[in-house]
Design an enzyme around this catalytic site. Structure first.
Site, PDB file in Angstrom:
ATOM      1  NE  ARG A 226      42.858  37.907  37.478  1.00 12.48           N
ATOM      2  CZ  ARG A 226      42.155  38.334  38.528  1.00 12.48           C
ATOM      3  NH1 ARG A 226      41.465  37.498  39.273  1.00 12.48           N
ATOM      4  NH2 ARG A 226      42.121  39.613  38.849  1.00 12.48           N
ATOM      5  CD  GLU A 255      36.455  34.502  35.296  1.00  8.97           C
ATOM      6  OE1 GLU A 255      36.065  35.646  35.603  1.00  8.97           O
ATOM      7  OE2 GLU A 255      37.332  33.896  35.918  1.00  8.97           O
ATOM      8  CG  HIS A 273      36.191  36.121  39.244  1.00  7.79           C
ATOM      9  ND1 HIS A 273      36.961  36.376  38.146  1.00  7.79           N
ATOM     10  CD2 HIS A 273      36.882  36.643  40.298  1.00  7.79           C
ATOM     11  CE1 HIS A 273      38.060  37.027  38.501  1.00  7.79           C
ATOM     12  NE2 HIS A 273      38.026  37.199  39.816  1.00  7.79           N
TER      13      HIS A 273
END
Ligand code: NAD
Length: 299
Positions: A226, A255, A273
């Site tokens: 994460r 992000e 991701h």
């Protein structure tokens, strides 16, 4: 309507829910404001990481019985608050384990042989054989921080490559193929460090300037866990100083990581991701999410 799909979800999963006789409203692009307006109509919602389920939304969800997170991380949901209102929070924890573990192993090779940098060089028409002297994974030490499902799946694969695995996890002290040590010992002994824990108050910036100082010179770092676990400013400095010899990132503090200076550095490689982004994992996530929706609605 019974079930609201709030984020893009495998069509076969939606079909499976409908075939169980449950009405589904598919709004994969729904905005937070629009969701606030209609959530009271539904017994169950299906979300991925895009849709945040925070207290104000839960307060409006007067008929909600279950929140199904198609994926692993529950950091986008106020879980305790939802449960205090009698709403079940369910996820699909194991469905993406293999995909994330394989991406991590891919990054081990990519960092050891600098495969992305070689590709850039070849695209530029160069033939830089001397520049790209790599090293082997066999015999190297891999430090795994967070030895849950994915950390252990990485350990199993790294063991097959002849790596020695060290592990640190405050809640686990035994697993196959892993020698458990303190965090400081792991930082000091590892040639590679890979992170597989959630982002919590406890893990926020766990890899900071002080942690970098304890690592071997030239250490390689992987984060498929994460964003927020690594202090990215400290990482940038550690790369500039040569303390970190290479880093592979799938997750970021912001992000997408717009404006981050990290990708201006040659030794930073990354992905948007996509740890769970395989066809197989997505299908498994969909199947398990559909089963959980059906069980929650029919119970
Ligand atoms: P898991 O719950 O099985 O394992 C997480 C481990 O982290 C647990 O063993 C826990 O004890 C440990 N942990 C908690 N606090 C810690 C700390 N302070 N220091 C070290 N370890 C600590 O979860 P998992 O399925 O293995 O997933 C691991 C992480 O990967 C999760 O954060 C998840 O969100 C992330 N993930 C990322 C992607 C991606 O697309 N990149 C996909 C799936 C999961």
């Amino acid at each position: 309507m019974t079930v609201l799909i709030c984020d893009p979800t495998d069509p076969e999963a939606i079909q499976a829910i409908e075939e169980a006789g449950i009405e589904v409203d598919n709004k994969p692009d729904i905005t937070p404001d629009a969701l606030m307006e209609i959530i009271h109509k539904y017994e169950c919602i299906v979300v991925r990481s895009r849709t945040k389920v925070r207290e104000p939304l839960i307060d409006k969800a007067e008929n909600l019985k279950a929140i199904v997170r198609a994926g692993v991380g529950l950091d986008s949901i106020d879980v305790e608050y939802a449960e205090s209102k009698g709403i079940q929070v369910l996820n699909t924890p194991s469905a993406s384990t293999r995909a994330v573990a394989e991406l991590t192993v891919g990054y081990l090779f990519a960092l050891a042989r600098r495969i992305p940098q070689m590709t850039v060089s070849m695209r530029e028409g160069k033939w830089e054989k001397k520049k790209f002297l790599g090293f082997e994974l066999h015999g190297k030490t891999l430090g795994i921080i967070g030895t849950g499902r994915i950390g252990c799946a990485v350990a199993e694969r790294a063991d097959c490559l002849g790596m020695h695995n060290l592990g640190y996890d405050p809640y686990v002290n035994e697993a196959d193929h892993i020698e458990f040590v303190s965090m400081d010992e792991l930082l000091a002994r590892s040639d590679f460090i890979t992170l597989h824990m959630p982002h919590t108050e406890e893990t926020h910036h766990i890899i900071d300037t002080e942690a970098f100082q304890k690592m071997k010179d030239g250490v390689r770092l992987i984060n498929c866990g994460r964003g927020g676990i690594i202090d990215e400013d400290a990482l940038y400095q550690a790369l500039k100083d040569g303390k970190v010899g290479g880093v592979a990132l799938d997750v970021y503090e912001e992000e997408p990581p717009e404006g981050s200076p990290l990708f201006s550095l040659d030794e930073v490689i990354g992905s948007p991701h996509v740890g769970a982004g395989t066809g197989e994992a997505k299908a498994r996530v969909g199947q398990v999410a559909a089963q959980k929706v059906i069980k929650a609605v029919k119970s």
